[in-house]
Design a protein around this motif. Structure first.
Motif, PDB file in Angstrom:
ATOM      1  N   GLY A   1       0.837  -1.195   0.000  1.00  0.00           N
ATOM      2  CA  GLY A   1       0.000   0.000   0.000  1.00  0.00           C
ATOM      3  C   GLY A   1       0.870   1.242   0.000  1.00  0.00           C
ATOM      4  N   VAL A   2       0.262   2.357  -0.310  1.00  0.00           N
ATOM      5  CA  VAL A   2       0.976   3.622  -0.396  1.00  0.00           C
ATOM      6  C   VAL A   2       0.861   4.335   0.946  1.00  0.00           C
ATOM      7  N   LYS A   3       1.992   4.643   1.571  1.00  0.00           N
ATOM      8  CA  LYS A   3       1.992   5.390   2.828  1.00  0.00           C
ATOM      9  C   LYS A   3       1.780   6.866   2.520  1.00  0.00           C
ATOM     10  N   THR A   4       0.867   7.492   3.258  1.00  0.00           N
ATOM     11  CA  THR A   4       0.639   8.913   3.053  1.00  0.00           C
ATOM     12  C   THR A   4       0.312   9.602   4.370  1.00  0.00           C
ATOM     13  N   TRP A   5       0.753  10.828   4.470  1.00  0.00           N
ATOM     14  CA  TRP A   5       0.438  11.688   5.603  1.00  0.00           C
ATOM     15  C   TRP A   5      -0.599  12.728   5.188  1.00  0.00           C
ATOM     16  N   SER A   6      -0.969  12.736   3.913  1.00  0.00           N
ATOM     17  CA  SER A   6      -1.868  13.745   3.359  1.00  0.00           C
ATOM     18  C   SER A   6      -3.320  13.351   3.566  1.00  0.00           C
ATOM     19  N   ARG A   7      -3.862  13.712   4.718  1.00  0.00           N
ATOM     20  CA  ARG A   7      -5.266  13.431   5.014  1.00  0.00           C
ATOM     21  C   ARG A   7      -6.176  14.404   4.270  1.00  0.00           C
ATOM     22  N   ARG A   8      -5.621  15.505   3.797  1.00  0.00           N
ATOM     23  CA  ARG A   8      -6.412  16.547   3.142  1.00  0.00           C
ATOM     24  C   ARG A   8      -6.645  16.299   1.660  1.00  0.00           C
ATOM     25  N   SER A   9      -5.977  15.311   1.088  1.00  0.00           N
ATOM     26  CA  SER A   9      -6.113  15.037  -0.338  1.00  0.00           C
ATOM     27  C   SER A   9      -7.442  14.374  -0.649  1.00  0.00           C
ATOM     28  N   THR A  10      -8.010  14.738  -1.792  1.00  0.00           N
ATOM     29  CA  THR A  10      -9.273  14.174  -2.252  1.00  0.00           C
ATOM     30  C   THR A  10      -9.012  12.857  -2.962  1.00  0.00           C
TER      31      THR A  10
ATOM     32  N   LEU B   1      -9.459  10.384  -5.842  1.00  0.00           N
ATOM     33  CA  LEU B   1      -9.780  10.490  -7.258  1.00  0.00           C
ATOM     34  C   LEU B   1     -10.200   9.136  -7.824  1.00  0.00           C
ATOM     35  N   PRO B   2     -10.887   9.124  -8.969  1.00  0.00           N
ATOM     36  CA  PRO B   2     -11.315   7.849  -9.565  1.00  0.00           C
ATOM     37  C   PRO B   2     -10.163   6.898  -9.904  1.00  0.00           C
ATOM     38  N   GLN B   3      -8.986   7.415 -10.210  1.00  0.00           N
ATOM     39  CA  GLN B   3      -7.868   6.524 -10.534  1.00  0.00           C
ATOM     40  C   GLN B   3      -7.295   5.818  -9.312  1.00  0.00           C
ATOM     41  N   PHE B   4      -7.735   6.199  -8.105  1.00  0.00           N
ATOM     42  CA  PHE B   4      -7.296   5.538  -6.875  1.00  0.00           C
ATOM     43  C   PHE B   4      -8.150   4.324  -6.514  1.00  0.00           C
ATOM     44  N   VAL B   5      -9.246   4.098  -7.222  1.00  0.00           N
ATOM     45  CA  VAL B   5     -10.169   3.008  -6.890  1.00  0.00           C
ATOM     46  C   VAL B   5      -9.456   1.665  -7.016  1.00  0.00           C
ATOM     47  N   GLY B   6      -9.618   0.834  -5.996  1.00  0.00           N
ATOM     48  CA  GLY B   6      -9.003  -0.485  -5.973  1.00  0.00           C
ATOM     49  C   GLY B   6      -7.633  -0.518  -5.323  1.00  0.00           C
ATOM     50  N   MET B   7      -7.097   0.631  -4.963  1.00  0.00           N
ATOM     51  CA  MET B   7      -5.778   0.703  -4.342  1.00  0.00           C
ATOM     52  C   MET B   7      -5.919   0.795  -2.829  1.00  0.00           C
ATOM     53  N   THR B   8      -4.847   0.454  -2.121  1.00  0.00           N
ATOM     54  CA  THR B   8      -4.819   0.580  -0.664  1.00  0.00           C
ATOM     55  C   THR B   8      -3.823   1.663  -0.276  1.00  0.00           C
ATOM     56  N   PHE B   9      -4.289   2.592   0.545  1.00  0.00           N
ATOM     57  CA  PHE B   9      -3.449   3.668   1.052  1.00  0.00           C
ATOM     58  C   PHE B   9      -3.342   3.509   2.557  1.00  0.00           C
ATOM     59  N   ASN B  10      -2.150   3.693   3.091  1.00  0.00           N
ATOM     60  CA  ASN B  10      -1.932   3.683   4.540  1.00  0.00           C
ATOM     61  C   ASN B  10      -1.915   5.136   4.995  1.00  0.00           C
ATOM     62  N   VAL B  11      -3.020   5.567   5.596  1.00  0.00           N
ATOM     63  CA  VAL B  11      -3.207   6.964   5.981  1.00  0.00           C
ATOM     64  C   VAL B  11      -2.811   7.136   7.440  1.00  0.00           C
ATOM     65  N   TYR B  12      -1.957   8.114   7.704  1.00  0.00           N
ATOM     66  CA  TYR B  12      -1.462   8.373   9.057  1.00  0.00           C
ATOM     67  C   TYR B  12      -2.495   9.157   9.847  1.00  0.00           C
TER      68      TYR B  12
ATOM     69  N   GLY C   1      -1.869  10.274  13.065  1.00  0.00           N
ATOM     70  CA  GLY C   1      -1.178  10.962  14.150  1.00  0.00           C
ATOM     71  C   GLY C   1      -0.500  10.004  15.101  1.00  0.00           C
ATOM     72  N   GLN C   2      -0.847   8.736  15.016  1.00  0.00           N
ATOM     73  CA  GLN C   2      -0.256   7.728  15.891  1.00  0.00           C
ATOM     74  C   GLN C   2       0.231   6.520  15.100  1.00  0.00           C
ATOM     75  N   LYS C   3      -0.568   6.080  14.140  1.00  0.00           N
ATOM     76  CA  LYS C   3      -0.213   4.914  13.333  1.00  0.00           C
ATOM     77  C   LYS C   3      -0.841   5.046  11.950  1.00  0.00           C
ATOM     78  N   PHE C   4      -0.458   4.158  11.059  1.00  0.00           N
ATOM     79  CA  PHE C   4      -0.999   4.161   9.711  1.00  0.00           C
ATOM     80  C   PHE C   4      -2.211   3.227   9.646  1.00  0.00           C
ATOM     81  N   ILE C   5      -3.321   3.736   9.145  1.00  0.00           N
ATOM     82  CA  ILE C   5      -4.559   2.970   9.018  1.00  0.00           C
ATOM     83  C   ILE C   5      -4.714   2.577   7.551  1.00  0.00           C
ATOM     84  N   PRO C   6      -4.825   1.274   7.228  1.00  0.00           N
ATOM     85  CA  PRO C   6      -5.022   0.885   5.823  1.00  0.00           C
ATOM     86  C   PRO C   6      -6.425   1.250   5.347  1.00  0.00           C
ATOM     87  N   VAL C   7      -6.495   1.950   4.220  1.00  0.00           N
ATOM     88  CA  VAL C   7      -7.767   2.367   3.632  1.00  0.00           C
ATOM     89  C   VAL C   7      -7.818   1.824   2.212  1.00  0.00           C
TER      90      VAL C   7
END
Length: 92
Positions: A30-39, A41-52, A54-60
């Motif tokens: 999955g892609v690690k990201t700290w950018s919680r403010r990003s929207t 997009l349709p090209q992200f469908v089906g991918m897993t992002f690890n969103v931070y 403040g304490q740990k990364f949550i898989p989305v």
């Protein structure tokens, strides 16, 4: 208040680059990201992002219903333990 339509959705530029790399198979876990403010997009469908959060990364895992929302909406920053009044009632 929402963002102006003529500006388009906000996405950090490095997110688009990381998403392209993930589609090529460079990010297996999955892609690690700290950018919680990003929207999302349709090209992200089906991918897993690890969103931070403040304490740990949550898989989305992104689905079609999430398009147009922000990554931060799916990675809660606070843990709800219940109301204090409920705990007092259980003691008696």
């Amino acid at each position: 208040m929402s963002r102006s339509v003529w500006k388009g959705p906000f996405v950090d530029r490095y997110m688009l680059k990381k998403a392209e790399e993930a589609q090529d198979g460079k990010h297996k876990g999955g892609v690690k990201t700290w950018s919680r403010r990003s929207t999302i997009l349709p090209q992200f469908v089906g991918m897993t992002f690890n969103v931070y959060n403040g304490q740990k990364f949550i898989p989305v895992h992104v689905t079609e219903d999430m398009v147009g929302h922000k990554f931060g909406e799916f990675s809660p920053t606070r843990t709800y333990y219940g109301h204090g009044a409920d705990k007092k009632a259980k003691r008696k």
